[in-house]
Design a protein around this motif. Structure first.
Motif, PDB file in Angstrom:
ATOM      1  N   GLN A 161       0.687  -1.068  -0.230  1.00 56.72           N
ATOM      2  CA  GLN A 161       0.196   0.547  -0.278  1.00 56.72           C
ATOM      3  C   GLN A 161       0.752   0.865   0.270  1.00 56.72           C
ATOM      4  O   GLN A 161       0.422   2.444   1.125  1.00 56.72           O
ATOM      5  CB  GLN A 161      -1.193  -0.501   1.125  1.00 56.72           C
ATOM      6  CG  GLN A 161      -1.595  -1.432   1.184  1.00 56.72           C
ATOM      7  CD  GLN A 161      -2.844  -1.211   2.333  1.00 56.72           C
ATOM      8  OE1 GLN A 161      -2.106  -1.462   3.548  1.00 56.72           O
ATOM      9  NE2 GLN A 161      -4.068  -0.724   2.445  1.00 56.72           N
ATOM     10  N   LYS A 163       3.350   3.765  -2.768  1.00 57.05           N
ATOM     11  CA  LYS A 163       3.255   4.913  -3.555  1.00 57.05           C
ATOM     12  C   LYS A 163       4.226   4.524  -4.655  1.00 57.05           C
ATOM     13  O   LYS A 163       5.561   3.445  -3.972  1.00 57.05           O
ATOM     14  CB  LYS A 163       3.965   6.137  -4.058  1.00 57.05           C
ATOM     15  CG  LYS A 163       3.085   6.689  -3.138  1.00 57.05           C
ATOM     16  CD  LYS A 163       3.341   8.685  -2.658  1.00 57.05           C
ATOM     17  CE  LYS A 163       2.166   9.349  -2.843  1.00 57.05           C
ATOM     18  NZ  LYS A 163       3.040  10.682  -2.413  1.00 57.05           N
ATOM     19  N   ASP A 172       1.822   8.616  -7.494  1.00 57.77           N
ATOM     20  CA  ASP A 172       0.250   8.770  -7.220  1.00 57.77           C
ATOM     21  C   ASP A 172      -0.510   7.329  -7.497  1.00 57.77           C
ATOM     22  O   ASP A 172      -1.724   7.440  -6.464  1.00 57.77           O
ATOM     23  CB  ASP A 172      -0.324  10.068  -7.680  1.00 57.77           C
ATOM     24  CG  ASP A 172      -0.014  11.259  -7.687  1.00 57.77           C
ATOM     25  OD1 ASP A 172       0.741  11.305  -6.946  1.00 57.77           O
ATOM     26  OD2 ASP A 172       0.124  11.765  -8.736  1.00 57.77           O
ATOM     27  N   TRP A 173       0.259   6.655  -7.421  1.00 51.83           N
ATOM     28  CA  TRP A 173      -0.475   4.784  -7.496  1.00 51.83           C
ATOM     29  C   TRP A 173       0.310   4.078  -7.143  1.00 51.83           C
ATOM     30  O   TRP A 173       1.937   3.957  -6.888  1.00 51.83           O
ATOM     31  CB  TRP A 173      -1.203   4.531  -9.188  1.00 51.83           C
ATOM     32  CG  TRP A 173      -0.313   5.271  -9.950  1.00 51.83           C
ATOM     33  CD1 TRP A 173      -0.374   6.038 -10.636  1.00 51.83           C
ATOM     34  CD2 TRP A 173       0.505   4.291 -10.366  1.00 51.83           C
ATOM     35  NE1 TRP A 173       0.689   5.986 -11.477  1.00 51.83           N
ATOM     36  CE2 TRP A 173       2.009   5.127 -12.035  1.00 51.83           C
ATOM     37  CE3 TRP A 173       1.934   3.426  -9.760  1.00 51.83           C
ATOM     38  CZ2 TRP A 173       1.834   4.987 -12.102  1.00 51.83           C
ATOM     39  CZ3 TRP A 173       2.581   3.413 -10.969  1.00 51.83           C
ATOM     40  CH2 TRP A 173       2.621   3.336 -12.529  1.00 51.83           C
ATOM     41  N   SER A 174      -0.252   3.037  -5.868  1.00 58.46           N
ATOM     42  CA  SER A 174       0.641   2.015  -5.670  1.00 58.46           C
ATOM     43  C   SER A 174       1.085   1.016  -6.918  1.00 58.46           C
ATOM     44  O   SER A 174       0.372   1.262  -7.967  1.00 58.46           O
ATOM     45  CB  SER A 174       0.332   1.586  -4.532  1.00 58.46           C
ATOM     46  OG  SER A 174      -0.713   0.099  -4.816  1.00 58.46           O
ATOM     47  N   GLN A 177      -2.640  -0.908  -7.220  1.00 57.87           N
ATOM     48  CA  GLN A 177      -3.934  -0.016  -7.763  1.00 57.87           C
ATOM     49  C   GLN A 177      -3.441  -0.066  -9.808  1.00 57.87           C
ATOM     50  O   GLN A 177      -4.666   0.142 -10.056  1.00 57.87           O
ATOM     51  CB  GLN A 177      -3.535   1.753  -7.415  1.00 57.87           C
ATOM     52  CG  GLN A 177      -4.063   1.490  -5.677  1.00 57.87           C
ATOM     53  CD  GLN A 177      -3.879   2.853  -5.741  1.00 57.87           C
ATOM     54  OE1 GLN A 177      -3.261   3.496  -5.835  1.00 57.87           O
ATOM     55  NE2 GLN A 177      -4.909   2.817  -4.062  1.00 57.87           N
ATOM     56  N   TYR A 178      -2.244  -0.209  -9.878  1.00 63.63           N
ATOM     57  CA  TYR A 178      -1.619  -0.401 -10.939  1.00 63.63           C
ATOM     58  C   TYR A 178      -1.840  -1.336 -11.528  1.00 63.63           C
ATOM     59  O   TYR A 178      -2.557  -1.014 -13.034  1.00 63.63           O
ATOM     60  CB  TYR A 178      -0.352   0.081 -11.527  1.00 63.63           C
ATOM     61  CG  TYR A 178       0.372  -0.181 -13.282  1.00 63.63           C
ATOM     62  CD1 TYR A 178       0.482   1.039 -14.006  1.00 63.63           C
ATOM     63  CD2 TYR A 178       0.406  -1.028 -12.906  1.00 63.63           C
ATOM     64  CE1 TYR A 178       1.007   0.439 -14.738  1.00 63.63           C
ATOM     65  CE2 TYR A 178       0.823  -1.523 -14.662  1.00 63.63           C
ATOM     66  CZ  TYR A 178       0.888  -0.456 -15.218  1.00 63.63           C
ATOM     67  OH  TYR A 178       1.537  -1.049 -16.462  1.00 63.63           O
ATOM     68  N   THR A 180      -4.849  -3.161 -10.858  1.00 57.29           N
ATOM     69  CA  THR A 180      -6.333  -3.167 -10.485  1.00 57.29           C
ATOM     70  C   THR A 180      -6.666  -1.991 -11.619  1.00 57.29           C
ATOM     71  O   THR A 180      -8.080  -2.338 -13.441  1.00 57.29           O
ATOM     72  CB  THR A 180      -7.263  -2.922  -9.512  1.00 57.29           C
ATOM     73  OG1 THR A 180      -6.674  -1.567  -9.408  1.00 57.29           O
ATOM     74  CG2 THR A 180      -6.831  -3.770  -8.504  1.00 57.29           C
ATOM     75  N   LYS A 181      -6.614  -1.120 -11.626  1.00 56.22           N
ATOM     76  CA  LYS A 181      -6.886  -0.109 -12.782  1.00 56.22           C
ATOM     77  C   LYS A 181      -6.630   0.137 -14.255  1.00 56.22           C
ATOM     78  O   LYS A 181      -7.125   0.635 -14.958  1.00 56.22           O
ATOM     79  CB  LYS A 181      -6.709   1.065 -12.264  1.00 56.22           C
ATOM     80  CG  LYS A 181      -7.021   1.911 -10.788  1.00 56.22           C
ATOM     81  CD  LYS A 181      -6.724   3.033 -10.206  1.00 56.22           C
ATOM     82  CE  LYS A 181      -7.853   3.752  -9.022  1.00 56.22           C
ATOM     83  NZ  LYS A 181      -7.100   4.917  -8.733  1.00 56.22           N
ATOM     84  N   HIS A 182      -4.964  -0.084 -14.024  1.00 51.86           N
ATOM     85  CA  HIS A 182      -4.978  -0.401 -15.387  1.00 51.86           C
ATOM     86  C   HIS A 182      -4.364  -1.369 -16.508  1.00 51.86           C
ATOM     87  O   HIS A 182      -4.536  -1.501 -17.343  1.00 51.86           O
ATOM     88  CB  HIS A 182      -2.997   0.802 -16.065  1.00 51.86           C
ATOM     89  CG  HIS A 182      -2.935   1.541 -15.096  1.00 51.86           C
ATOM     90  ND1 HIS A 182      -3.425   2.965 -15.991  1.00 51.86           N
ATOM     91  CD2 HIS A 182      -2.467   1.830 -14.459  1.00 51.86           C
ATOM     92  CE1 HIS A 182      -3.631   4.232 -15.629  1.00 51.86           C
ATOM     93  NE2 HIS A 182      -2.595   3.994 -14.136  1.00 51.86           N
ATOM     94  N   VAL A 224      -0.844   5.262   0.318  1.00 53.36           N
ATOM     95  CA  VAL A 224      -0.974   5.533  -0.469  1.00 53.36           C
ATOM     96  C   VAL A 224      -3.113   5.208  -0.065  1.00 53.36           C
ATOM     97  O   VAL A 224      -2.881   4.475   0.705  1.00 53.36           O
ATOM     98  CB  VAL A 224      -1.446   4.905  -1.995  1.00 53.36           C
ATOM     99  CG1 VAL A 224      -0.120   5.024  -3.120  1.00 53.36           C
ATOM    100  CG2 VAL A 224      -1.556   3.687  -2.225  1.00 53.36           C
TER     101      VAL A 224
END
Length: 224
Positions: A161, A163, A172-174, A177-178, A180-182, A224
């Motif tokens: 959790q 950056k 700005d992301w972990s 998160q990369y 899951t989002k990208h 993050v």
């Protein structure tokens, strides 16, 4: 489950990792060049009893997550042992799933190729210890898709959790998160840094509680 309510499975896992010496406290340099007050080394789940217990945590988290998958893929090297162990535990619980893994060097004799184990097909769950930069996940996705299958999620032991860093610059992301989002893959983690902090604040051992302030400061700076 909100941030103030402890996740029992995560708390049990953190306690287990600390007792096993897999989660250590002090000053450790991360791949991003940061000085971290804790270090998680899944390679130290290094005997049969620890591995069995680790697989139980993965299996419980996966079954609770609702992730739907047909088989497990373990990226070399740590993912190989994890995929085998978790497949065994899932089978013990009545959920028999095939598993496969890759070798770092392609083999030009015998069955050949880089993939070993069950045929890679259907919805494939990637299993690893942590996601540091997403590189291993991207490589796994490429191998799974090349085999004609569909990556459907990632299971990890610990979500830091924090950056991600690229070329020395904090994002700005972990890494999670990369993914899951990208990369559009759900990530199921047994525990995260927030769970570690909760454990440190409520531990019965004052020597363990003493590390809470340093871990909180690290999260305040890089979280993050």
């Amino acid at each position: 489950m909100n941030a103030s309510t402890p996740d029992p499975l995560a708390q049990q896992f953190v306690a287990f990792a600390v007792e096993a010496g897999v989660l250590r406290f002090g000053e450790f340099k991360t791949k991003a060049g940061r000085l971290s007050p804790y270090f998680f080394n899944a390679g130290l789940f290094d005997d049969g009893a620890k591995l069995v217990k680790l697989a139980q945590f993965y299996a419980q988290r996966l079954l609770a997550s609702g992730l739907d998958f047909d088989m497990i893929f373990g990226p070399a090297y740590k993912g190989i042992t994890l995929a085998a162990a978790v497949a065994m535990e899932l089978a013990r619980l009545g959920h028999n799933k095939p598993f496969a893994y890759n070798r770092k060097e392609a083999k030009d004799h015998g069955e050949g190729g880089t993939l070993v184990g069950a045929p890679v097909k259907g919805r494939v769950l990637i299993i690893d210890d942590v996601i540091s930069a997403g590189t291993s996940v991207r490589e796994s996705i490429a191998m799974i898709q090349a085999a004609g299958a569909t990556p459907c999620g990632v299971a990890i032991a610990l979500d830091r959790q924090e950056k991600a860093a690229e070329n020395g610059v904090d994002m700005d992301w972990s890494a999670v998160q990369y993914v899951t989002k990208h990369l559009h893959l759900p990530v199921a983690s047994i525990a995260g840094l927030s769970d570690l902090l909760q454990y440190l604040r409520t531990a019965s051992d004052p020597a363990v509680v003493a590390h809470a302030a340093a871990v909180q400061a690290y999260r305040d700076r890089y979280g993050v």
